[in-house]
Design a protein around this motif. Structure first.
Motif, PDB file in Angstrom:
ATOM      1  N   TRP A 116       0.709  -1.214  -0.012  1.00  0.00           N
ATOM      2  CA  TRP A 116       0.028  -0.193  -0.002  1.00  0.00           C
ATOM      3  C   TRP A 116       0.806   1.242   0.060  1.00  0.00           C
ATOM      4  O   TRP A 116       0.594   1.978  -0.778  1.00  0.00           O
ATOM      5  CB  TRP A 116      -1.010   0.019   1.125  1.00  0.00           C
ATOM      6  N   PRO A 117       1.632   1.256   0.714  1.00  0.00           N
ATOM      7  CA  PRO A 117       2.610   2.690   1.037  1.00  0.00           C
ATOM      8  C   PRO A 117       3.541   3.055  -0.353  1.00  0.00           C
ATOM      9  O   PRO A 117       3.498   3.997  -0.773  1.00  0.00           O
ATOM     10  CB  PRO A 117       3.698   2.479   2.065  1.00  0.00           C
ATOM     11  N   GLU A 118       3.760   1.822  -1.077  1.00  0.00           N
ATOM     12  CA  GLU A 118       4.326   1.989  -2.448  1.00  0.00           C
ATOM     13  C   GLU A 118       3.207   2.410  -3.466  1.00  0.00           C
ATOM     14  O   GLU A 118       3.462   3.062  -4.490  1.00  0.00           O
ATOM     15  CB  GLU A 118       5.191   0.876  -2.929  1.00  0.00           C
ATOM     16  N   LEU A 119       1.867   1.981  -3.503  1.00  0.00           N
ATOM     17  CA  LEU A 119       1.014   2.291  -4.076  1.00  0.00           C
ATOM     18  C   LEU A 119       0.512   3.710  -4.225  1.00  0.00           C
ATOM     19  O   LEU A 119       0.187   4.481  -5.316  1.00  0.00           O
ATOM     20  CB  LEU A 119      -0.047   1.361  -4.278  1.00  0.00           C
ATOM     21  N   VAL A 120       0.334   4.233  -2.901  1.00  0.00           N
ATOM     22  CA  VAL A 120      -0.659   5.407  -2.874  1.00  0.00           C
ATOM     23  C   VAL A 120       0.283   6.500  -3.361  1.00  0.00           C
ATOM     24  O   VAL A 120       1.447   6.657  -3.166  1.00  0.00           O
ATOM     25  CB  VAL A 120      -0.999   5.625  -1.575  1.00  0.00           C
ATOM     26  N   LYS A 121      -0.334   7.616  -3.743  1.00  0.00           N
ATOM     27  CA  LYS A 121       0.417   8.987  -4.213  1.00  0.00           C
ATOM     28  C   LYS A 121      -0.310   9.965  -3.324  1.00  0.00           C
ATOM     29  O   LYS A 121      -1.334   9.826  -3.044  1.00  0.00           O
ATOM     30  CB  LYS A 121       0.182   9.224  -5.589  1.00  0.00           C
ATOM     31  N   VAL A 122       0.449  11.134  -3.100  1.00  0.00           N
ATOM     32  CA  VAL A 122       0.283  12.474  -2.547  1.00  0.00           C
ATOM     33  C   VAL A 122      -0.842  13.034  -3.567  1.00  0.00           C
ATOM     34  O   VAL A 122      -0.664  13.181  -4.729  1.00  0.00           O
ATOM     35  CB  VAL A 122       1.166  13.452  -2.195  1.00  0.00           C
ATOM     36  N   VAL A 123      -2.054  13.318  -2.950  1.00  0.00           N
ATOM     37  CA  VAL A 123      -3.231  13.536  -4.258  1.00  0.00           C
ATOM     38  C   VAL A 123      -3.600  15.062  -3.588  1.00  0.00           C
ATOM     39  O   VAL A 123      -3.972  15.327  -2.612  1.00  0.00           O
ATOM     40  CB  VAL A 123      -4.385  12.529  -4.003  1.00  0.00           C
TER      41      VAL A 123
ATOM     42  N   PHE B 146      -6.994   9.226 -11.847  1.00  0.00           N
ATOM     43  CA  PHE B 146      -7.136   7.950 -11.177  1.00  0.00           C
ATOM     44  C   PHE B 146      -6.715   8.034  -9.957  1.00  0.00           C
ATOM     45  O   PHE B 146      -7.601   7.175  -9.188  1.00  0.00           O
ATOM     46  CB  PHE B 146      -6.042   7.094 -11.829  1.00  0.00           C
ATOM     47  N   GLU B 147      -5.809   8.549  -9.483  1.00  0.00           N
ATOM     48  CA  GLU B 147      -5.593   8.589  -8.119  1.00  0.00           C
ATOM     49  C   GLU B 147      -6.526   9.494  -7.261  1.00  0.00           C
ATOM     50  O   GLU B 147      -6.813   9.328  -6.118  1.00  0.00           O
ATOM     51  CB  GLU B 147      -4.008   9.116  -7.723  1.00  0.00           C
TER      52      GLU B 147
ATOM     53  N   VAL C  66      -4.147  14.347   0.412  1.00  0.00           N
ATOM     54  CA  VAL C  66      -4.173  13.004   0.579  1.00  0.00           C
ATOM     55  C   VAL C  66      -2.747  12.316   0.866  1.00  0.00           C
ATOM     56  O   VAL C  66      -2.436  12.061  -0.418  1.00  0.00           O
ATOM     57  CB  VAL C  66      -5.177  12.495  -0.110  1.00  0.00           C
ATOM     58  N   ASP C  67      -2.251  12.568   1.666  1.00  0.00           N
ATOM     59  CA  ASP C  67      -0.735  11.929   2.001  1.00  0.00           C
ATOM     60  C   ASP C  67      -0.812  10.456   2.554  1.00  0.00           C
ATOM     61  O   ASP C  67      -1.935  10.101   2.766  1.00  0.00           O
ATOM     62  CB  ASP C  67      -0.010  12.796   2.907  1.00  0.00           C
TER      63      ASP C  67
END
Length: 338
Positions: free
Chosen positions: A245-252, A259-260, A305-306
């Motif tokens: 999960w931490p690798e997948l998520v991006k700061v939005v 997509f994000e 969204v961090d």
């Protein structure tokens, strides 16, 4: 029987006109179709007022004059017409002036001000006053109890426990705030959580994969997860947990790709705080929803969204109101447009 002249005067009063305008904003917040109107409970939480107070602001029959800051916040939260804002401010100030003049003459208010009080409010204020006087003692007591509990837990930790926590083993990792940061585990054949599944698929697409966004953790999702894990030198087990999960998520935030943004909006919409449109565009309203969620979770209120916000969102998901169509019919839902 003729209408009491006083009723007509009241109908024309600034306070009643303001309440009608605010009520209209709220009722029209669900238009056009596809937008979600927040509940009064959720809206009150965003505004920092209790639900009873908000109901008075929106009730022309028993109105209270909303402060200008609340009027402006309602205008933003409900996406009301831009041309209404100046008129609403004028009505708000006029209603407050009417209350002041009426109180000077009669000692009563024709429209209850947000700051006026009834006996129940007096009792509540008295209770709050007593609580404020007790607060320093309560804080000291809480600190003492917390310190004692911390010492007890520390004494129970074995060397192996300390090594696991420090080395980031299989147990929950520790966040910067010291709270558990264990991410939910998603895998093929596991319990399908639907909204987190859709968020996962949006995030995979944000990393260049072509995955059907249906909330169903199927073989194509697993294959994309395994390929992503290999690209990040992670064990390619196809499971999405603490490492993936931490690798997948991006700061939005503003300027983020659709997509994000959709992934974050899907999760925000399913936290139960009033509904967030899933548009793929990070709007000012989306930022306000993020801030409201961050406040509710005692996170830094940044509107972005961090990684800590992603974690909290995933850990605070509600089950679907009803079984998704793919669970009812045995086949996945159609993909969301990319």
């Amino acid at each position: 029987m003729g209408q009491d002249p006083g009723d007509g005067e009241r109908e024309r009063s600034a306070g009643v006109q303001l309440a009608r305008m605010l009520r209209r904003w709220w009722e029209e917040a669900g238009d056009p179709p596809g937008r979600t109107r927040p509940t009064q409970q959720a809206l009150a939480g965003r505004l920092g007022v209790d639900q009873t107070t908000l109901s008075r602001y929106l009730n022309p029959n028993h109105p209270a004059v909303a402060p200008v800051r609340v009027v402006e916040a309602l205008h933003t939260q409900l996406r009301a017409p831009g041309a209404d804002l100046d008129r609403a401010r004028e009505l708000c100030r006029a209603a407050l002036r009417d209350n002041t003049r009426h109180q000077a003459v009669t000692g009563t208010s024709p429209v209850q001000s947000a700051d006026s009080a009834d006996p129940v409010d007096d009792r509540r204020a008295s209770g709050r006053s007593r609580l404020l006087r007790l607060r320093p003692a309560l804080v000291v007591m809480a600190v003492v109890v917390s310190f004692a509990a911390g010492m007890a837990v520390q004494g129970q930790l074995t060397d192996r426990d300390r090594t696991t926590v420090a080395g980031g083993g299989e147990g929950p990792a520790a966040s910067e705030t010291g709270a558990s940061s264990q991410w939910p585990l998603m895998r093929i054949g596991g319990q399908d959580q639907f909204t987190p599944g859709r968020a996962l698929q949006h995030l995979l697409n944000a990393h260049g994969y072509d995955v059907r966004v249906d909330g169903f953790f199927g073989r194509d999702t697993q294959d994309a997860v395994m390929d992503f894990q290999r690209s990040r030198d992670l064990p390619p087990d196809g499971k999405v947990g603490d490492q993936t999960w931490p690798e997948l998520v991006k700061v939005v935030g503003p300027g983020s790709k659709p997509f994000e943004v959709r992934a974050a909006q899907e999760l925000l919409h399913n936290t139960g705080q009033g509904g967030t449109p899933v548009s793929g565009r990070f709007t000012a309203a989306t930022a306000e929803d993020v801030k409201h969620f961050q406040r509710s979770q005692r996170l830094p209120v940044t509107g972005l969204v961090d990684v800590h916000t992603w974690l909290a969102l995933l850990r605070n998901q509600r089950p679907p109101v009803k079984a998704p169509a793919y669970q009812q019919g045995g086949s996945p839902l159609p993909s969301a447009p990319g």
